[in-house]
Design a protein around this motif. Sequence first.
Motif, short mmCIF file in Angstrom:
data_model
loop_
_atom_site.label_atom_id
_atom_site.label_comp_id
_atom_site.label_asym_id
_atom_site.label_seq_id
_atom_site.Cartn_x
_atom_site.Cartn_y
_atom_site.Cartn_z
N GLY A 12 0.70 -1.17 0.01
CA GLY A 12 0.00 0.07 0.00
C GLY A 12 1.23 1.05 -0.06
O GLY A 12 2.08 1.23 0.12
N TYR A 13 0.12 2.39 0.03
CA TYR A 13 0.79 3.67 -0.14
C TYR A 13 1.48 3.92 1.37
O TYR A 13 2.32 4.49 1.57
N ALA A 14 0.36 3.90 2.38
CA ALA A 14 0.75 4.36 3.67
C ALA A 14 -0.18 3.45 4.65
O ALA A 14 -1.43 3.12 4.14
N PRO A 15 0.23 3.07 5.66
CA PRO A 15 -0.56 2.19 6.57
C PRO A 15 -1.57 2.86 7.21
O PRO A 15 -2.59 2.10 7.76
N VAL A 16 -1.83 3.88 7.46
CA VAL A 16 -2.74 4.86 7.84
C VAL A 16 -3.06 6.02 7.22
O VAL A 16 -2.03 6.54 6.97
N LEU A 17 -4.54 6.33 6.89
CA LEU A 17 -4.87 7.48 6.63
C LEU A 17 -5.51 8.40 7.47
O LEU A 17 -6.44 8.06 8.25
N MET A 18 -4.72 9.43 7.82
CA MET A 18 -5.38 10.15 9.06
C MET A 18 -5.48 11.68 8.71
O MET A 18 -4.95 12.35 7.54
N CYS A 19 -6.38 12.48 9.51
CA CYS A 19 -6.36 13.87 9.45
C CYS A 19 -5.54 14.68 10.19
O CYS A 19 -5.41 14.35 11.57
N LEU A 42 -6.07 15.81 4.80
CA LEU A 42 -6.17 14.17 4.86
C LEU A 42 -4.60 13.65 4.25
O LEU A 42 -4.19 14.15 3.47
N SER A 43 -4.05 12.90 5.04
CA SER A 43 -2.48 12.33 4.44
C SER A 43 -2.20 11.22 5.11
O SER A 43 -2.83 10.52 5.87
#
Length: 385
Positions: free
Chosen positions: A160-167, A215-216
């Motif tokens: 995946g691109y990142a293990p977590v999508l967060m605000c 979001l990032s």
Amino acid sequence: GIDPATIHSGRSSAKRLEAWEAARSGRARLLVGTRSALFTPMPELGLIVLDEEHDASFRQQDGFRYSARDVAVKRAAELDIPVVLGSATPSLESLHNASQGRYAWHRLRERATRASLPSWRVLDMRQQRTTHGLAEPALEAIATALERDEQVMVFLNRRGYAPVLMCGSCGWHAVCESCDANLTWHRGANRLCCHHCGHQRRAPGLCPECAADALSGAGEGTQQLEEFLAGHFDGKPVYRFDRDRVSGKGVLQRQLDAVRDGGACLMVGTQMLAKGHHFPAVTLVVIVNADQALYSADYRALERMGQLMLQVAGRAGRDQLPGEVILQTHYPRHESITTLLESGYEAFAESIRADRQATVLPPFAYQALLRCDAVNKDDVRGFLH
């Protein structure tokens, strides 16, 4: 002069049936296959060889559950024939059986290619500036290897691109509605995917909690590393090896062929890269992050970490060129890491085996797993309680 029959999920049902029938009738004298091939009838079976016997993929966890290694040993015992379990990093169960005299133990002290073992360099990540998870000394070593027209492998066991999508505004992060695990962000497809239960949904454009455009991704995945390295080392091909990239027909073979052509390139991938590949031009392996296993609640995590580290390291310097392995870690003085790198896998495995004995865990005890699945978490807790 022997044409082996082959059985694995990549073959059509008709081809698998053809191979199964050839083995059952005795026409096929040699059968090569994955774990399910162990159930194929062979009237004159005289030898079973199980390569990489430590590999967790030999355990089937869905539907009919079994360990292919244990099936191989049991079948060989009932037929009174030899079984060979091969591994550079044997499982604790096999090492325990060998130390108890149940198995004969043959230690191979040379690599298959007779090349020297790679050297190790440990980077203390507490003192390093990083770019997309890679420390400056690691990037410099990669650049040097590529300038020499050599090949580099960058290992990160997280697709995946990142293990977590967060605000970044309110701290919201994407959690799976089906199993409560964090959802992995796959930026190319703009999807949030659960790597535990398979649930997927579209990634939101704005934060669902505060509606902020903040979001990032947090952390790194193989997609992110591939994108960064392709831009950082412009002109050098980058090949990604993970389940998302090589799921298409023929993709894996095309990428392997491109690497084996021998030109300077970068490989980014998960444990798929650790599985016995022979890349003569690979001289540098960078292990991005092995720390998550050091303090895991899973008692097998340390064992698997050591196995994976050495298996990945084994891709470097397999031919005439010397190999180097760079390990990025925040815990350079962790007892398990120092034992593995300074004393070797046998001493590392023995230290873990002693811990298992003290805490009465396998291979010194048996365990039963009671597993419950439901949509509602309270139902699961109530039933298990």
